[in-house]
Design a protein around this motif. Structure first.
Motif, short mmCIF file in Angstrom:
data_model
loop_
_atom_site.label_atom_id
_atom_site.label_comp_id
_atom_site.label_asym_id
_atom_site.label_seq_id
_atom_site.Cartn_x
_atom_site.Cartn_y
_atom_site.Cartn_z
N ALA A 135 3.81 -90.65 10.28
CA ALA A 135 5.14 -91.03 9.82
C ALA A 135 5.05 -91.62 8.41
O ALA A 135 3.98 -92.01 7.95
N GLU A 136 6.17 -91.65 7.73
CA GLU A 136 6.29 -92.28 6.40
C GLU A 136 5.25 -91.75 5.41
O GLU A 136 4.67 -92.51 4.63
N GLU A 177 1.73 -96.95 16.47
CA GLU A 177 1.83 -98.00 15.45
C GLU A 177 1.85 -99.37 16.11
O GLU A 177 2.56 -99.59 17.09
N HIS A 197 6.89 -96.63 17.89
CA HIS A 197 7.33 -96.22 16.56
C HIS A 197 8.82 -96.04 16.62
O HIS A 197 9.42 -96.22 17.69
N HIS A 213 -1.64 -100.14 10.25
CA HIS A 213 -0.75 -100.35 11.39
C HIS A 213 -0.56 -99.03 12.15
O HIS A 213 -0.27 -99.02 13.33
N HIS A 214 -0.73 -97.90 11.48
CA HIS A 214 -0.71 -96.59 12.17
C HIS A 214 -2.11 -96.30 12.70
O HIS A 214 -3.10 -96.61 12.05
MN MN Z 1 5.26 -96.39 10.70
#
Ligand code: MN
Length: 500
Positions: free
Chosen positions: A304-305, A332, A349, A446-447
């Protein structure tokens, strides 16, 4: 299976000093061993015996062939007799694929009453494997060493772990990762050096404007959506307001169109992994969270992101786990639960968690998502089942990639009636205090890429093949020694870079 086009080569070291008869015996024994390994049912890839090597020219030729053969994912070497190691220098120096040095012996036990000098000269792996070990160490060649009798399950299981990693490594060498949008603005840990990643880890990271995906989603027909909705109805429960005819059903249909369009786009681009961004949704009706959940379950890597490092690792760990029980997912670290010895971390998430790790049938729900440009989104809601697993990540330390792996125990959370996302609750080993403390000291993201199917050994083998730093957090970890490991590694990689 992603392994069907791959094989592992088996090369036996020998020399002509003992006469041709000895080499014939070595060859026959090697053949028998490779057949036995293949018939054991414990190895995920086929082993192909490539004969004995008796000279520098033969070694160089065999390793060059291994480099050039697409099917060859790695080479196992074994010294039945003595094999003078200067003859391995040119071949090993040029060899670019994973290497496993098997320290075993054709016969299991010493035949105490019969053993004579001929027998001992033929069965001298103890001797020959040390000579080979020296030259691989002298060349600073990364490799896995497996010690054990070749018929033993425990020996074969260590080889099997390495083979799975070889397959994942081969997959990564032509992995294309598509990013829809850049990394989330200002976020540091998910970013990194994409050039160095391609040099070191093999995969290639590309950008695709979201506008190039929009026509793929718009081209999906109503009939295609109907067919996919029928599949969802078989696999998942639907919240009452998401069922056919209910007020929010259209959001599920929009998500289905995204799934079909996204899959088609990735197939067209030959991509095995992708990232999304909640700030890059121009022309899309919702964040592709539901589609990401579905595609992850098919083996696409996801981050993500814009997190391309995690997307690559999710794909790589999916390949490693082929056919093993237990799923895997992007996750996450979200919220802490302090509760004495049971202190844990809620993993979740916004949307994108692989339904393969669900304890029960996932439920389709539709809710508004306030962040960025995400809007109202469909998603699969579930809790991960209890069990042991690993969480892994790769961070860019500036002069090197650092891999971090933490063994974790997934436990059952309380019901979460107001949290409409998939989640897992885990206790990091050895406990929250040391596990999370070490992870943060190491600069871990964090991921993470989580797997029930894999063990720390898979990650160890991967880091060895990639020749990158590895920090392990498990029940043996103490903060004091972990800190010292980090300091020692700083020195090691500084010198390593200066000397290379
Ligand atoms: Mn994230």
């Amino acid at each position: 299976m992603e392994y069907k086009n791959l094989e592992i080569w088996f090369i036996t070291g020998a020399q002509l000093l003992y006469g041709g008869d000895a080499v014939i015996a070595v060859d026959a024994h090697s053949n028998e061993m490779v057949k036995g390994l293949n018939n054991s049912g414990n190895l995920p890839l086929k082993v192909v015996y490539k004969g004995t090597v008796n000279s520098s020219a033969e070694v160089a030729k065999t390793f060059a062939d291994a480099n050039n053969d697409e099917r060859c994912a790695g080479v196992i070497t074994w010294m039945h007799t003595f094999s003078p190691a200067k003859m391995w220098i040119h071949g090993l120096k040029d060899y670019k694929k994973p290497l496993l040095h098997l320290h075993t012996q054709y016969n299991e036990q010493i035949p105490w009453n019969e053993i004579d000098m001929d027998f001992m000269n033929l069965n001298q792996s103890a001797h020959g494997d040390r000579e080979f070990g020296f030259i691989t160490s002298r060349l600073r060649k990364p490799r896995k060493i497996v010690v054990g009798y070749w018929k033993d399950k425990s020996t074969q299981e260590k080889m099997a772990v390495w083979m799975r990693v070889c397959a994942a490594w081969a997959d990564a060498q032509n992995m294309r990762i598509i990013r829809f949008g850049d990394n989330m603005n200002n976020v540091a840990v998910t970013d990194g050096d994409k050039v160095e990643a391609e040099i070191r880890l093999g995969y290639h990271v590309d950008n695709a404007p979201i506008a190039t995906l929009v026509p793929y989603v718009e081209a999906v027909t109503e009939a295609e959506i109907d067919a996919l909705i029928a599949e969802y109805e078989k696999l998942y429960d639907f919240a009452a307001n998401c069922k056919k005819g209910a007020e929010k059903h259209q959001f599920v249909r929009d998500a289905a169109a995204q799934e079909i369009g996204l899959r088609r786009f990735l197939e067209d681009k030959g991509a095995k992994a992708f990232t999304t961004s909640f700030d890059e949704l121009e022309g899309m009706k919702q964040l592709m969270g539901f589609a990401s959940q579905r595609l992850m379950a098919e083996g696409y890597g996801f981050g993500a992101e814009g997190d391309w490092k995690t997307a690559a690792l999710v794909r790589t760990m999916w390949i490693m786990g082929q056919g093993l029980p237990g799923g895997q997912s992007f996750l996450e670290d979200y919220t802490l639960n302090f509760n004495g010895a049971n202190s844990s971390i809620l993993q979740a998430h916004m949307l994108e968690i692989n339904p393969e790790i669900a304890a029960k049938k996932p439920r389709i729900e539709v809710h508004f998502l306030g962040i960025g440009d995400a809007r109202t989104c469909a998603r699969l809601v579930f809790q991960a089942h209890p069990g042991e697993g690993i969480a892994a990540t790769i961070v860019d330390m500036g002069n090197r990639f650092r891999m971090i792996v933490n063994q974790v125990d997934v436990i059952k959370p309380q019901p979460l009636p107001k949290l409409p996302v998939a989640c897992a609750l885990w206790k990091p080993q050895p406990n929250l205090e040391v596990g999370a403390g070490a992870w943060i000291l190491a600069g871990g993201t964090h991921h993470s890429s989580f797997s029930y199917a894999l063990t720390v050994e898979h990650i160890e083998d991967y880091a060895e093949i990639a020749n990158i730093e590895l920090l392990i957090i498990d029940n043996n970890t103490t903060i004091r020694s972990f800190k010292q490991d980090i300091r020692n590694n700083e020195m090691y990689y500084f010198l390593n870079k200066a000397l290379s």
